[in-house]
Design a protein around this motif. Structure first.
Motif, PDB file in Angstrom:
ATOM      1  N   VAL A 209       0.661  -1.218  -0.037  1.00  0.00           N
ATOM      2  CA  VAL A 209       0.136  -0.036   0.022  1.00  0.00           C
ATOM      3  C   VAL A 209       0.806   1.151  -0.006  1.00  0.00           C
ATOM      4  N   ASN A 210       1.858   1.177   0.699  1.00  0.00           N
ATOM      5  CA  ASN A 210       2.786   2.227   1.011  1.00  0.00           C
ATOM      6  C   ASN A 210       4.059   1.884   0.868  1.00  0.00           C
ATOM      7  N   PRO A 211       4.868   1.550  -0.296  1.00  0.00           N
ATOM      8  CA  PRO A 211       6.379   1.343  -0.516  1.00  0.00           C
ATOM      9  C   PRO A 211       7.516   2.283   0.285  1.00  0.00           C
ATOM     10  N   ALA A 212       6.912   3.453   0.744  1.00  0.00           N
ATOM     11  CA  ALA A 212       7.796   4.358   1.575  1.00  0.00           C
ATOM     12  C   ALA A 212       8.062   3.965   2.954  1.00  0.00           C
ATOM     13  N   ILE A 213       7.118   2.838   3.164  1.00  0.00           N
ATOM     14  CA  ILE A 213       7.447   2.339   4.592  1.00  0.00           C
ATOM     15  C   ILE A 213       8.677   1.548   4.881  1.00  0.00           C
ATOM     16  N   ALA A 214       9.143   0.760   3.791  1.00  0.00           N
ATOM     17  CA  ALA A 214      10.516   0.037   3.604  1.00  0.00           C
ATOM     18  C   ALA A 214      11.671   0.778   3.576  1.00  0.00           C
ATOM     19  N   PHE A 215      11.654   2.099   3.402  1.00  0.00           N
ATOM     20  CA  PHE A 215      12.567   2.974   3.288  1.00  0.00           C
ATOM     21  C   PHE A 215      13.256   3.144   4.346  1.00  0.00           C
ATOM     22  N   PHE A 216      12.491   3.280   5.572  1.00  0.00           N
ATOM     23  CA  PHE A 216      12.965   3.537   6.954  1.00  0.00           C
ATOM     24  C   PHE A 216      13.687   2.306   7.945  1.00  0.00           C
ATOM     25  N   VAL A 217      13.436   0.952   7.204  1.00  0.00           N
ATOM     26  CA  VAL A 217      13.698  -0.032   7.886  1.00  0.00           C
ATOM     27  C   VAL A 217      15.129  -0.214   8.429  1.00  0.00           C
ATOM     28  N   PRO A 218      15.964   0.203   7.153  1.00  0.00           N
ATOM     29  CA  PRO A 218      17.609  -0.033   7.653  1.00  0.00           C
ATOM     30  C   PRO A 218      17.987   1.022   8.423  1.00  0.00           C
ATOM     31  N   GLY A 219      17.432   2.229   8.555  1.00  0.00           N
ATOM     32  CA  GLY A 219      18.121   3.183   9.458  1.00  0.00           C
ATOM     33  C   GLY A 219      17.430   3.032  10.651  1.00  0.00           C
ATOM     34  N   VAL A 325      17.652  -9.436  18.879  1.00  0.00           N
ATOM     35  CA  VAL A 325      16.674  -9.128  19.894  1.00  0.00           C
ATOM     36  C   VAL A 325      16.158  -7.813  19.370  1.00  0.00           C
ATOM     37  N   GLN A 326      17.173  -6.952  19.439  1.00  0.00           N
ATOM     38  CA  GLN A 326      16.971  -5.588  19.111  1.00  0.00           C
ATOM     39  C   GLN A 326      16.339  -5.361  17.781  1.00  0.00           C
ATOM     40  N   ASP A 327      16.722  -6.055  16.775  1.00  0.00           N
ATOM     41  CA  ASP A 327      16.343  -5.923  15.689  1.00  0.00           C
ATOM     42  C   ASP A 327      14.951  -6.256  15.300  1.00  0.00           C
ATOM     43  N   LEU A 328      14.655  -7.651  15.833  1.00  0.00           N
ATOM     44  CA  LEU A 328      13.276  -8.200  15.865  1.00  0.00           C
ATOM     45  C   LEU A 328      12.236  -7.279  16.517  1.00  0.00           C
ATOM     46  N   LEU A 329      12.433  -6.791  17.702  1.00  0.00           N
ATOM     47  CA  LEU A 329      11.546  -5.897  18.318  1.00  0.00           C
ATOM     48  C   LEU A 329      11.222  -4.612  17.827  1.00  0.00           C
ATOM     49  N   SER A 330      12.535  -4.024  17.252  1.00  0.00           N
ATOM     50  CA  SER A 330      12.292  -2.744  16.664  1.00  0.00           C
ATOM     51  C   SER A 330      11.397  -2.988  15.555  1.00  0.00           C
ATOM     52  N   LEU A 331      11.676  -3.857  14.520  1.00  0.00           N
ATOM     53  CA  LEU A 331      10.821  -4.129  13.398  1.00  0.00           C
ATOM     54  C   LEU A 331       9.252  -4.467  13.621  1.00  0.00           C
ATOM     55  N   LEU A 332       9.066  -5.361  14.758  1.00  0.00           N
ATOM     56  CA  LEU A 332       7.882  -5.389  14.979  1.00  0.00           C
ATOM     57  C   LEU A 332       6.959  -4.184  15.533  1.00  0.00           C
ATOM     58  N   THR A 333       7.987  -3.472  16.619  1.00  0.00           N
ATOM     59  CA  THR A 333       7.095  -2.454  16.862  1.00  0.00           C
ATOM     60  C   THR A 333       6.845  -1.358  15.689  1.00  0.00           C
ATOM     61  N   TYR A 334       7.870  -1.202  14.913  1.00  0.00           N
ATOM     62  CA  TYR A 334       7.859  -0.347  13.495  1.00  0.00           C
ATOM     63  C   TYR A 334       6.479  -0.686  12.769  1.00  0.00           C
ATOM     64  N   PHE A 335       6.258  -1.951  12.621  1.00  0.00           N
ATOM     65  CA  PHE A 335       5.255  -2.445  11.718  1.00  0.00           C
ATOM     66  C   PHE A 335       4.034  -2.141  12.354  1.00  0.00           C
ATOM     67  N   LEU A 336       3.949  -2.509  13.614  1.00  0.00           N
ATOM     68  CA  LEU A 336       2.745  -2.261  14.542  1.00  0.00           C
ATOM     69  C   LEU A 336       2.076  -0.796  14.384  1.00  0.00           C
ATOM     70  N   ILE A 337       3.409  -0.033  14.727  1.00  0.00           N
ATOM     71  CA  ILE A 337       2.767   1.450  14.512  1.00  0.00           C
ATOM     72  C   ILE A 337       2.452   1.796  13.242  1.00  0.00           C
ATOM     73  N   VAL A 338       2.961   1.406  12.104  1.00  0.00           N
ATOM     74  CA  VAL A 338       2.759   1.847  10.833  1.00  0.00           C
ATOM     75  C   VAL A 338       1.322   1.229  10.418  1.00  0.00           C
ATOM     76  N   SER A 339       1.241  -0.002  10.940  1.00  0.00           N
ATOM     77  CA  SER A 339      -0.265  -0.582  10.485  1.00  0.00           C
ATOM     78  C   SER A 339      -1.338   0.420  11.362  1.00  0.00           C
ATOM     79  N   ALA A 340      -1.232   0.684  12.578  1.00  0.00           N
ATOM     80  CA  ALA A 340      -2.119   1.403  13.377  1.00  0.00           C
ATOM     81  C   ALA A 340      -2.316   3.061  12.883  1.00  0.00           C
ATOM     82  N   VAL A 341      -1.187   3.687  12.585  1.00  0.00           N
ATOM     83  CA  VAL A 341      -1.167   4.979  11.908  1.00  0.00           C
ATOM     84  C   VAL A 341      -1.284   5.385  10.638  1.00  0.00           C
ATOM     85  N   VAL A 342      -0.597   4.521   9.756  1.00  0.00           N
ATOM     86  CA  VAL A 342      -0.343   4.950   8.365  1.00  0.00           C
ATOM     87  C   VAL A 342      -1.675   4.276   7.609  1.00  0.00           C
ATOM     88  N   LEU A 343      -1.869   3.260   7.716  1.00  0.00           N
ATOM     89  CA  LEU A 343      -3.029   2.468   6.997  1.00  0.00           C
ATOM     90  C   LEU A 343      -4.385   2.833   7.464  1.00  0.00           C
TER      91      LEU A 343
END
Length: 343
Positions: A209-219, A325-343
């Motif tokens: 839906v919003n490919p720009a979401i992926a741009f911020f994953v590496p950072g 562990v940090q990567d997994l939790l950070s990714l999960l948190t990011y996508f949960l916030i994106v799903s709740a706010v962006v979509l």
């Protein structure tokens, strides 16, 4: 009865380290470094008799001639250089230094080296609790102690308060053994990377839906790792020097991480909005940074402590395990916030 050979090493005076070196591996005392095979003499012996015995049976350390009574108690010493300059018919008891510095077998090795430096000595006699001679700490051992203490002081400046056997083995052991110690943690990281892939796949619809979401994953992942690595370095000092409870330390690091995340998120918020013109995406990225800061600092402090308490060397596992562990939790948190706010 006097010892017919003043240079023989009585079994009772041998240091414990010769009897069981494994038991004293962590024992940084004078007895560990003492050499029992040293010149021994009785007070009534002449210089000629002592030198003849020394020539007949050389000792491992000849810096000092230890003068003993009938019960093998140390009553004084005569440096070999001074002994050579004396008349041959002189009794060693008459010229023995009765106040020569000595240490007990349980004296810390740092105290031994400090005493040698203060009195400009090349050897220090060691006695047991009853004053019986255990041996002499020779010059090579004093140099070894000085180097060891110097290294420990450097470690202390870095926040490392003790040099453990695990730490020495980690850098000195054969490559295959190092592989056996390190690889399991990296394999765990490989499993974590697979889980990270599943997390990204789970939010495939959001990405479509919003490919720009992926741009911020590496950072986001990089900043979480950087904050966690910084926390691990601080944790080495904090856990070794602080007497505060772990809950207090974790609470402080958690608040610090949130503050770091707020600063980074505050800087990111206008930048993302200016670049993409999407306030919801900007808020999602900023919120994920705040959460990642708190997660990274907590994990970076808690994991080294936990591994140390479990008897594992934190140097092997805290880095790879904390990272995944940090990567997994950070990714999960990011996508949960994106799903709740962006979509």
């Amino acid at each position: 009865m006097s010892n017919p050979n003043p240079f023989a090493t009585p079994a009772a005076t041998r240091p414990r380290t010769e009897q069981d070196p494994r038991a004293s591996r962590h024992n940084e005392t004078a007895a560990r470094h003492a050499v029992a095979d040293v010149p021994r003499a009785r007070p009534d012996q002449t210089v000629a008799e002592v030198l003849d015995a020394l020539l007949a049976q050389p000792s491992e350390c000849i810096d000092l001639v230890c003068v003993l009574d009938a019960g093998d108690h140390l009553v004084g010493v005569v440096p070999l250089a001074a002994l050579l300059a004396l008349p041959r018919d002189t009794r060693v008891g008459q010229v023995a230094n009765l106040h020569f510095p000595k240490v007990h077998d349980e004296t810390d090795q740092e105290r031994v080296a400090s005493l040698a430096l203060h009195h400009e000595l090349s050897a220090i006699p060691v006695t047991d609790a009853q004053g019986r001679l255990v041996g002499v700490v020779p010059a090579p051992a004093l140099l070894h102690i000085l180097r060891r203490e110097h290294v420990e002081d450097i470690h202390r400046f870095a926040g490392i308060t003790r040099e453990t056997l695990h730490a020495r083995e980690a850098i000195e052991e054969p490559p295959l053994r190092r592989l056996r110690h390190r690889l399991p943690w990296l394999l765990l990281g490989l499993v974590g990377s697979v889980l990270a892939t599943f997390i990204v796949v789970r939010f495939e619809r959001a990405l479509s839906v919003n490919p720009a979401i992926a741009f911020f994953v590496p950072g986001l992942v990089y900043l979480a790792d950087a904050i966690g690595t910084q926390t691990e370095a601080v944790a080495v000092r904090g856990l070794s020097l602080s007497h505060a409870r772990l809950s207090t330390l974790i609470g402080g690091e958690l608040r610090t991480g949130v503050l770091i995340g707020l600063v980074l998120g505050g800087l990111t918020l206008p930048a993302v909005w200016l670049a993409f013109g999407d306030w919801s995406l900007a808020f999602a990225v900023s919120g994920a940074l705040v959460a990642a800061g708190g997660i990274a600092t907590t994990i970076g402090l808690a994991l080294p402590w936990l591994l140390g308490r479990l008897g594992s060397d934190p140097a092997y596992g805290s880095g790879p395990l904390a990272t995944i562990v940090q990567d997994l939790l950070s990714l999960l948190t990011y996508f949960l916030i994106v799903s709740a706010v962006v979509l």
